[in-house]
Design an enzyme around this catalytic site. Structure first.
Site, PDB file in Angstrom:
ATOM      1  N   ASN A 209       0.848  -1.203   0.000  1.00 47.22           N
ATOM      2  CA  ASN A 209       0.000   0.000   0.000  1.00 47.22           C
ATOM      3  C   ASN A 209       0.879   1.248   0.000  1.00 47.22           C
ATOM      4  OD1 ASN A 209       0.512   0.865   2.872  1.00 47.22           O
ATOM      5  ND2 ASN A 209      -0.302  -1.189   3.226  1.00 47.22           N
ATOM      6  N   ILE A 306      -1.899  -7.554  14.332  1.00 49.09           N
ATOM      7  CA  ILE A 306      -0.798  -7.287  15.273  1.00 49.09           C
ATOM      8  C   ILE A 306      -1.295  -6.481  16.472  1.00 49.09           C
ATOM      9  CG2 ILE A 306       1.462  -6.153  15.494  1.00 49.09           C
ATOM     10  CD1 ILE A 306       1.680  -6.668  12.363  1.00 49.09           C
ATOM     11  N   LYS A 341     -10.351  -4.208  18.682  1.00 50.09           N
ATOM     12  CA  LYS A 341      -8.920  -4.526  18.781  1.00 50.09           C
ATOM     13  C   LYS A 341      -8.431  -4.539  20.233  1.00 50.09           C
ATOM     14  CE  LYS A 341      -8.025  -3.491  14.128  1.00 50.09           C
ATOM     15  NZ  LYS A 341      -7.061  -3.947  13.139  1.00 50.09           N
TER      16      LYS A 341
HETATM   17  O1  PMT Z   1       2.993   6.074   6.531  1.00 44.97           O
HETATM   18  P1  PMT Z   1       2.386   7.412   6.156  1.00 44.97           P
HETATM   19  O2  PMT Z   1       2.457   7.689   4.671  1.00 44.97           O
HETATM   20  O3  PMT Z   1       2.914   8.548   6.998  1.00 44.97           O
HETATM   21  O4  PMT Z   1       0.813   7.324   6.456  1.00 44.97           O
HETATM   22  C1  PMT Z   1       0.384   7.195   7.773  1.00 44.97           C
HETATM   23  C2  PMT Z   1      -0.814   6.234   7.877  1.00 44.97           C
HETATM   24  C3  PMT Z   1      -1.991   6.804   7.126  1.00 44.97           C
HETATM   25  C4  PMT Z   1      -0.454   4.858   7.331  1.00 44.97           C
HETATM   26  C5  PMT Z   1      -1.101   6.105   9.414  1.00 44.97           C
HETATM   27  O5  PMT Z   1      -1.357   7.376   9.953  1.00 44.97           O
HETATM   28  C6  PMT Z   1      -2.283   5.211   9.698  1.00 44.97           C
HETATM   29  O6  PMT Z   1      -3.431   5.614   9.688  1.00 44.97           O
HETATM   30  N1  PMT Z   1      -1.963   3.935   9.999  1.00 44.97           N
HETATM   31  C7  PMT Z   1      -2.948   2.853  10.183  1.00 44.97           C
HETATM   32  C8  PMT Z   1      -3.309   2.326   8.855  1.00 44.97           C
HETATM   33  C9  PMT Z   1      -4.200   1.114   8.911  1.00 44.97           C
HETATM   34  O7  PMT Z   1      -3.806   0.073   8.489  1.00 44.97           O
HETATM   35  O8  PMT Z   1      -5.343   1.279   9.476  1.00 44.97           O
HETATM   36  P2  PMT Z   1      -6.393   0.069   9.680  1.00 44.97           P
HETATM   37  O9  PMT Z   1      -7.655   0.750   9.989  1.00 44.97           O
HETATM   38  O10 PMT Z   1      -6.398  -0.856   8.509  1.00 44.97           O
HETATM   39  O11 PMT Z   1      -5.850  -0.717  10.941  1.00 44.97           O
HETATM   40  C10 PMT Z   1      -6.206  -0.307  12.253  1.00 44.97           C
HETATM   41  C11 PMT Z   1      -5.076  -0.611  13.200  1.00 44.97           C
HETATM   42  O12 PMT Z   1      -4.840  -2.025  13.241  1.00 44.97           O
HETATM   43  C12 PMT Z   1      -3.756   0.036  12.868  1.00 44.97           C
HETATM   44  O13 PMT Z   1      -3.157   0.429  14.080  1.00 44.97           O
HETATM   45  C13 PMT Z   1      -2.954  -1.083  12.204  1.00 44.97           C
HETATM   46  O14 PMT Z   1      -1.561  -0.925  12.425  1.00 44.97           O
HETATM   47  C14 PMT Z   1      -3.502  -2.307  12.932  1.00 44.97           C
HETATM   48  N2  PMT Z   1      -3.498  -3.552  12.144  1.00 44.97           N
HETATM   49  C15 PMT Z   1      -4.256  -3.682  11.030  1.00 44.97           C
HETATM   50  C16 PMT Z   1      -4.285  -4.865  10.350  1.00 44.97           C
HETATM   51  C17 PMT Z   1      -3.495  -5.961  10.838  1.00 44.97           C
HETATM   52  N3  PMT Z   1      -3.478  -7.127  10.219  1.00 44.97           N
HETATM   53  N4  PMT Z   1      -2.742  -5.789  11.928  1.00 44.97           N
HETATM   54  C18 PMT Z   1      -2.737  -4.617  12.602  1.00 44.97           C
HETATM   55  O15 PMT Z   1      -2.038  -4.484  13.603  1.00 44.97           O
END
Ligand code: PMT
Length: 396
Positions: A209, A306, A341
């Site tokens: 991504n 994670i 989570k």
């Molecule tokens: O890296 P940059 O270009 O600076 O951009 C920053 C960002 C937009 C990536 C960052 O600010 C951000 O929002 N990160 C979270 C992105 C994300 O994957 O969001 P999510 O809604 O899909 O996941 C929610 C949370 O669960 C996040 O803390 C993610 O790290 C965690 N997760 C998600 C999926 C997975 N399999 N394991 C996880 O731990």
């Protein structure tokens, strides 16, 4: 910080303009700045601008009778707590690595007995040249610390690593090197995830991504600046590790989980990484070939979560913070993720706003059981500092 002094060597590169902003930030923090402007540096910023912002005289010439009478170059080299070179051009790095002393900047670097921090800035080919790699290795072995360079579009039209780190990043590296500022997180261990994950399809293709890692790296840097011992588990990014932070490089979500578990115990976990929710069920050992008919669909399986694993694990950090990247119904989705989570806070991140993913700014809201705090759009460095301050309050 009011008694700290920086000797700031401004080299000749387009990034010299950023050193004016750095000077302003340092002065605002009460740090005294004594500037040395190289002859090449003076082609990019004027001595007058630098002197006005530093509120001090600008030194340029090695054999200036007036300067030597006021303060000899040896005294100048010892007059600060830290010597900062920004921009550190390929030429300045080469001179310092070889111990040359043929102008005021290089002589000062050779004569100083103070720690040195360099912020390199040069064309990508120059940065990747074998000579610069050798000079970097020599200077690192000599104890010189580095901040940056970053990757990005360059003034010369090329793209790659070589852009000078942003003034905020250099400022934080200086603060960390000076050991100044409040260190409310001293003695605390923090784990930060950052960047994308890359899930291999075959040896040459992957699912990934647009995360650049900028937000996660800024948070790692901000926590370290407050004294935390930080492990940064990073997916593939073009960024260099913040000073004083231990970086562990990974590619896939499963590798990221293993590296996070290896970094425990920790007091704080901040999961900023954009982890792929799914990965290809099978990874081909050979490059997949284009057939004559329709392409084979790629079957996907779910990746481990994670954030949820850390939140619900036996060795749960005391404070677990997740991020939520959303394009719509930001706060509702963030609240749902908080429960799902099992983390303490979610930083809800509006990625429909330009710049959130990959760019330099972010618009976020801090969601916890206690309510929602909406923060204005700001630079990712500023989001990081504010979040780190909030985390420090939790441990006060
Ligand atoms: O890296 P940059 O270009 O600076 O951009 C920053 C960002 C937009 C990536 C960052 O600010 C951000 O929002 N990160 C979270 C992105 C994300 O994957 O969001 P999510 O809604 O899909 O996941 C929610 C949370 O669960 C996040 O803390 C993610 O790290 C965690 N997760 C998600 C999926 C997975 N399999 N394991 C996880 O731990």
């Amino acid at each position: 910080m009011s008694e700290k002094r920086i000797l700031l060597i401004v080299g000749g590169g387009i990034a010299a303009y950023k050193s004016l902003e750095l000077t302003r930030m340092l002065r605002k923090a009460g740090v005294a700045v004594r500037p040395i402007l190289t002859r090449a540096g003076a082609a990019f910023v004027t001595p007058l601008s630098l002197a006005a912002l530093a509120e001090d005289k600008v030194y340029s010439e090695l054999f200036s009778l007036t300067d030597e009478a006021e303060m000899g170059h040896i005294e100048l080299s010892r007059s600060a707590d830290l010597v900062v070179v920004a921009p550190a051009t390929a030429d300045l790095m080469a001179k310092a690595a070889q111990g040359l002393a043929n102008d005021l900047a290089s002589t000062t670097l050779l004569a100083t007995d103070k720690p040195v921090l360099m912020a390199p800035a040069m064309n990508v080919r120059m940065w990747e040249h074998a000579a610069t790699r050798r000079n970097l290795a020599t200077l690192t072995a000599d104890g010189v610390a580095f901040v940056g360079p970053d990757e990005g579009a360059m003034a010369c039209g090329e793209y790659g690593p070589g852009r000078m780190a942003e003034p905020a990043a250099i400022f934080e590296a200086i603060m960390a090197a000076l050991g100044g500022g409040a260190r409310p997180l001293a003695g605390k261990r923090a784990l930060v995830t950052a960047g994308p994950t890359a899930e291999p399809i075959d040896p040459v293709r992957m699912l990934t991504n647009r995360s650049s890692g900028k937000q996660g790296y800024a948070i790692a840097r901000a926590l370290a600046a407050l004294g935390a011992e930080v492990t940064l588990v990073s997916g593939p990014t073009a960024l260099s590790a913040p000073a004083g932070v231990t970086r562990v490089d990974v590619e896939s979500a499963r590798e990221m989980l293993a590296a996070c578990e290896a970094a425990l115990p920790a007091d704080i976990a901040v999961c900023v990484a954009a982890v792929a929710d799914w990965r290809p069920a099978d990874t081909s050992g050979k490059k997949l070939k284009k057939g004559s008919g329709a392409p084979e669909p790629i079957a996907l399986v779910e990746n481990p979560d994670i954030l949820a694993t850390l939140s619900r694990g036996a060795r749960r950090p005391r404070l677990v913070v997740g991020f939520a990247a959303e394009t719509n119904d930001l706060e509702a989705h963030a609240k749902a993720k908080l429960g799902k989570k099992g983390c303490d806070w979610i930083v809800a991140n509006d990625v429909s706003v330009e710049g959130a993913m990959g760019g330099d700014d972010n618009t976020v809201a801090l969601v916890s059981a206690g309510g929602i705090e909406r923060w204005d759009r700001m630079a990712k460095d500023a989001v990081a500092r504010r979040l780190a301050d909030r985390i420090a309050q939790e441990f006060a």
